[in-house]
Design an enzyme around this catalytic site. Structure first.
Site, PDB file in Angstrom:
ATOM      1  N   ASP A 479       0.841  -1.201   0.000  1.00 33.51           N
ATOM      2  CA  ASP A 479       0.000   0.000   0.000  1.00 33.51           C
ATOM      3  C   ASP A 479       0.875   1.250   0.000  1.00 33.51           C
ATOM      4  O   ASP A 479       2.070   1.203   0.335  1.00 33.51           O
ATOM      5  CB  ASP A 479      -0.874  -0.047   1.273  1.00 33.51           C
ATOM      6  CG  ASP A 479      -2.137   0.786   1.170  1.00 33.51           C
ATOM      7  OD1 ASP A 479      -2.289   1.550   0.209  1.00 33.51           O
ATOM      8  OD2 ASP A 479      -2.990   0.653   2.085  1.00 33.51           O
ATOM      9  N   ASP A 549     -10.844   2.109  -2.896  1.00 33.78           N
ATOM     10  CA  ASP A 549     -11.399   1.809  -1.577  1.00 33.78           C
ATOM     11  C   ASP A 549     -12.913   1.816  -1.612  1.00 33.78           C
ATOM     12  O   ASP A 549     -13.566   1.437  -0.640  1.00 33.78           O
ATOM     13  CB  ASP A 549     -10.908   2.840  -0.551  1.00 33.78           C
ATOM     14  CG  ASP A 549      -9.545   2.457  -0.004  1.00 33.78           C
ATOM     15  OD1 ASP A 549      -9.126   1.306  -0.226  1.00 33.78           O
ATOM     16  OD2 ASP A 549      -8.899   3.305   0.631  1.00 33.78           O
TER      17      ASP A 549
HETATM   18  C1  DGJ Z   1      -5.778   1.995   1.990  1.00 27.58           C
HETATM   19  C2  DGJ Z   1      -6.177   0.738   1.280  1.00 27.58           C
HETATM   20  O1  DGJ Z   1      -6.718   1.033   0.045  1.00 27.58           O
HETATM   21  C3  DGJ Z   1      -7.156  -0.023   2.160  1.00 27.58           C
HETATM   22  O2  DGJ Z   1      -7.621  -1.150   1.473  1.00 27.58           O
HETATM   23  C4  DGJ Z   1      -6.471  -0.383   3.430  1.00 27.58           C
HETATM   24  O3  DGJ Z   1      -5.443  -1.295   3.169  1.00 27.58           O
HETATM   25  C5  DGJ Z   1      -5.948   0.848   4.130  1.00 27.58           C
HETATM   26  N1  DGJ Z   1      -5.160   1.662   3.249  1.00 27.58           N
HETATM   27  C6  DGJ Z   1      -5.127   0.487   5.331  1.00 27.58           C
HETATM   28  O4  DGJ Z   1      -4.517   1.551   5.906  1.00 27.58           O
END
Ligand code: DGJ
Length: 730
Positions: A479, A549
């Protein structure tokens, strides 16, 4: 032979199955121009297209109007300040502060296959799959060289282009701008451009507009491709549709700052370009240094946007994505992020895993919050040590228990970041990217590590690889939750600070390459605060990328449609989550959430222990669908038939097998309509003459009937309703 040099006309002809890209050399001094890019043509002399026999004449014939000539010539690599007043692709600054330069032909080479790009992601092909043309140009007065590399693929309508600068002169100079690819489209009063824009949780929305006079661009200065703009550009006839009209597509195999731009000039000529964003970029080249600019993947389709997308999908599936999962069904995962956020421990995760195992889910992914003192998003990034208070026995115990349930185990990491509240930052406050005279701006209460520095990458890599070796970890979600600011590195000289963005990106690539080489069995999924680094550069390292997300099935129709312009559905991270949806608060049927996620990598992002028995039964059905259809979804051709983005209520997309014998279409009606009858839909991509059984019905119809006469979807009731329609050809 896909690349030829035709001596009589001094042209290079690059052929793909259905397209031709032709480059011409003007007489003295040997300017390199774009003769033609479009539908495949015979080996003819098309040099008349260059207009060198018209006024303003080429300077070797009449130097009086050199500026006018340069300002009209369709340069392959237009240079700054010489008299071509359109935006250049190439600009340098000498130590004395001058920038005028020009590039002329010196020699060329035609090579079978395709060379790797040093330190950069790029498409690959063996000797039977492609040929590469390298044109060596020289700056006649400064003496350095530039290599323009073009690859023509023999199995897909794709031309790739990259550029290498070799400072083999005796002097240092600064590279201020290096755009990897330029397309010149002439006499085009009615051309549109498509770019993609958005924000967190609504990435890659399609934006189509007529190309106005002047410059119109999409770009990033964020140190990553970003949620907001996207390294993709299509230039298409105003009348072009999904299945008709001429379309040029450009996609950048790069994950840092980019520029995608169209410029329409006084002669209605369009100069489209794509490359590293010159804003904030300056690379010092000492004598003997080289610089390689990333690759642009280009396609031409005379059959509209749909064919453009399918060309990109084919090249990315066959010639960019690597590793064990390249052509394989991916394990169905359940991720605990939306289920627990930071509030989890071993028991909670095992509860989820137990329930998931009963339903047929194949992998548990533990998201953010397992390391250091991380109990919220404001601390501990960089402290890559297991939090044994939350996870007693560490990952070995947890992974072991998960494996005993028959599930694989995966973890989340965010290697590029450092929290001010972390042991790492307390030990190394100078490791964050920042300028010396300011406190750096925070985003999500974190700073960015200076990944241009090898010692920092090595330290983080060692910590993370120790974790990966400590247990049976078979998946990593990488990430990146903030974008770069306060651009400064204490390790770069004052005249090299403009190198930081690019060096940072190369650092990320180096570390991902290392990771996939050292742990080839691990499936890597890239992610950046959702889909902020969903780009072709990342696809070289990870076969799938988290799309957004936003897991709401309706918003996903738009996000996944935009993403599909350039990327295959097989790489789009898509999960079923709970309602009300955490991003938009919308309630949609469980079935629709499943169908929309099925048109991606498919997985779950919810607390399965809290679902009703009925929903858990539905999961079993969805998993059966996944196993049944995933080969088709991963390998087939995508057809976008109806877009909710355009018609505001109906979405129809489908995947048709290459042999046309099977197809799966997903239909979604967004809002219910009172007093309405069934909805007629029209499929695409079928074989007109083949007979298809519409599974689950008594209908047995020809491809022609299903595509042109249509098919009625009946029994729709309620909002956000959907159908999966499976066609079996005979
Ligand atoms: C952003 C990601 O897109 C989410 O799926 C998750 O992993 C969060 N970060 C965690 O901080």
């Amino acid at each position: 032979m896909s690349v030829k040099y035709i001596e009589s006309s001094r042209t290079f002809k690059l052929d793909t199955p259905n397209t031709t890209y032709m480059i011409g050399l003007a007489d003295e001094p040997g300017y390199i121009g774009q003769v033609y890019y479009g539908k495949r043509v015979n080996d003819e002399d098309l040099n008349y297209l260059m207009r060198t026999n018209e006024a303003p004449f080429i300077p070797s014939k009449n130097a009086r109007e050199k500026c006018s000539f340069l300002d009209t010539y369709p340069f392959e690599m237009p240079c700054a300040w010489g008299g071509d007043y359109r935006d250049p692709a190439f600009e340098i600054r000498t130590v004395s502060g001058h920038s005028t330069c020009e590039l002329v032909y010196e020699s060329h080479e035609i090579i079978k296959g395709k060379k790797k790009l040093s330190g950069l992601p790029a498409t690959f092909a063996d000797e039977s799959e492609a040929e590469t043309l390298e044109i060596k140009c020289v700056e006649p007065d400064l003496g350095f060289h530039v290599i323009l590399s073009y690859t023509a693929f023999s199995d897909v309508d794709i031309i790739t282009k990259s550029v290498r600068v070799i400072n083999d002169s005796a002097d240092t100079f600064y590279l201020e701008r290096i755009i990897s690819a330029v397309l010149n489209i002439e006499d085009t009063p009615a051309y549109d451009m498509i770019t993609m824009h958005g924000s967190w949780a609504r990435e890659r929305h399609i934006c189509r507009r007529e190309i106005p006079y002047g410059r119109s661009s999409s770009s990033s200065t964020r140190g990553e491709s970003g949620h907001q703009d996207h390294p993709f550009l299509a230039v298409l006839e105003h009348t072009a549709t999904e299945d008709s009209g001429n379309v040029y597509g450009m996609s950048f195999v790069y994950s840092g700052n980019f520029l995608a731009q169209c410029e329409r000039n006084q002669f209605d000529t369009i100069r489209a370009m794509m490359g590293i964003n010159p804003y904030g970029f300056c690379f010092k080249l000492l004598p003997g240094d080289e610089f390689t600019a990333p690759e642009v993947v280009m396609t031409f389709s005379s059959k509209g946007l749909g064919q453009m997308s399918r060309n990109f999908h084919d090249v990315y599936r066959k010639h960019l994505i690597r590793g064990e999962y390249k052509d394989k069904k991916r394990p169905i995962l359940i991720n605990n992020w939306e289920a627990t956020y930071f509030d989890f421990n071993t028991e909670k995760l095992l509860d989820i895993a137990r329930c998931a195992a009963v339903c047929g889910i194949e992998m548990l992914v533990m998201d953010d919050g397992w390391f250091g003192k991380r109990s919220s998003d404001n601390c501990a990034l960089g402290d890559w040590f297991v939090n044994e208070e939350k996870l007693p026995g560490g990952l070995k115990y947890l992974a072991g228990e998960v494996n005993k349930l028959g599930l694989k185990f995966g973890i989340w990491v965010e290697p590029e970041m450092i929290s001010p509240d972390s042991d790492l930052y307390r030990a190394h406050p100078d490791w964050a990217i920042k300028v010396p005279y300011k406190t750096p701006a925070m985003s999500r209460e974190q700073y960015v590590l200076d990944f241009s520095r090898k010692e920092i990458r090595d330290c983080i890599y060692e910590r993370i690889s120790a974790i990966l070796k400590s247990a049976n970890i078979e998946y990593v979600k990488w990430d990146m939750n903030r974008q770069l600011a306060d651009i400064g590195s204490i390790c770069l000289d004052s005249d090299r600070q403009g190198e930081l963005f690019h060096r940072y990106c190369l650092g990320v690539y180096e570390m991902q390459e290392r990771l996939i080489n050292d742990f080839p069995h691990i499936m890597l999924e890239n992610c950046s605060g959702g889909g902020a680094r969903f780009d072709a550069g990342m696809l070289y390292y990870s076969p799938q990328i988290w799309c957004s997300d936003d897991t709401d099935a309706i918003e996903r129709l738009t996000i996944q449609e935009g993403t599909s312009l350039c990327y295959p559905v097989s790489c789009m991270g898509a999960h079923v989550s709970v309602c009300p949806n955490h991003s938009v608060g919308r309630n949609t049927p469980f079935e629709t959430r499943g169908y929309v996620a099925l048109a991606g990598t498919f997985g779950y992002e919810l607390d399965i222990t809290k679902l009703s028995d009925e929903e858990r039964e539905m999961i079993k059905g969805q998993i059966a669908d996944y196993h049944r259809y995933n080969d088709l979804i991963r390998e087939g051709d995508l057809y976008r038939c109806e877009s909710y983005r355009e018609n505001h209520n109906y979405n129809l997309t489908g995947v048709v097998s290459k042999d046309k014998k099977e197809a799966l279409f997903t239909f979604v009606r967004v809002m219910g309509i009172p007093n309405s009858h069934s909805r007629r839909i029209y499929f695409r991509g079928l074989d007109e003459n083949m007979m298809y059984k519409v599974e689950g019905t008594e209908y047995y119809l020809s491809g022609a009937a299903l595509m042109y006469a249509g098919f009625n979807v009946t029994g729709l009731w309620g909002d956000f309703n959907s159908r999966l329609i499976h066609l079996i050809g005979e």
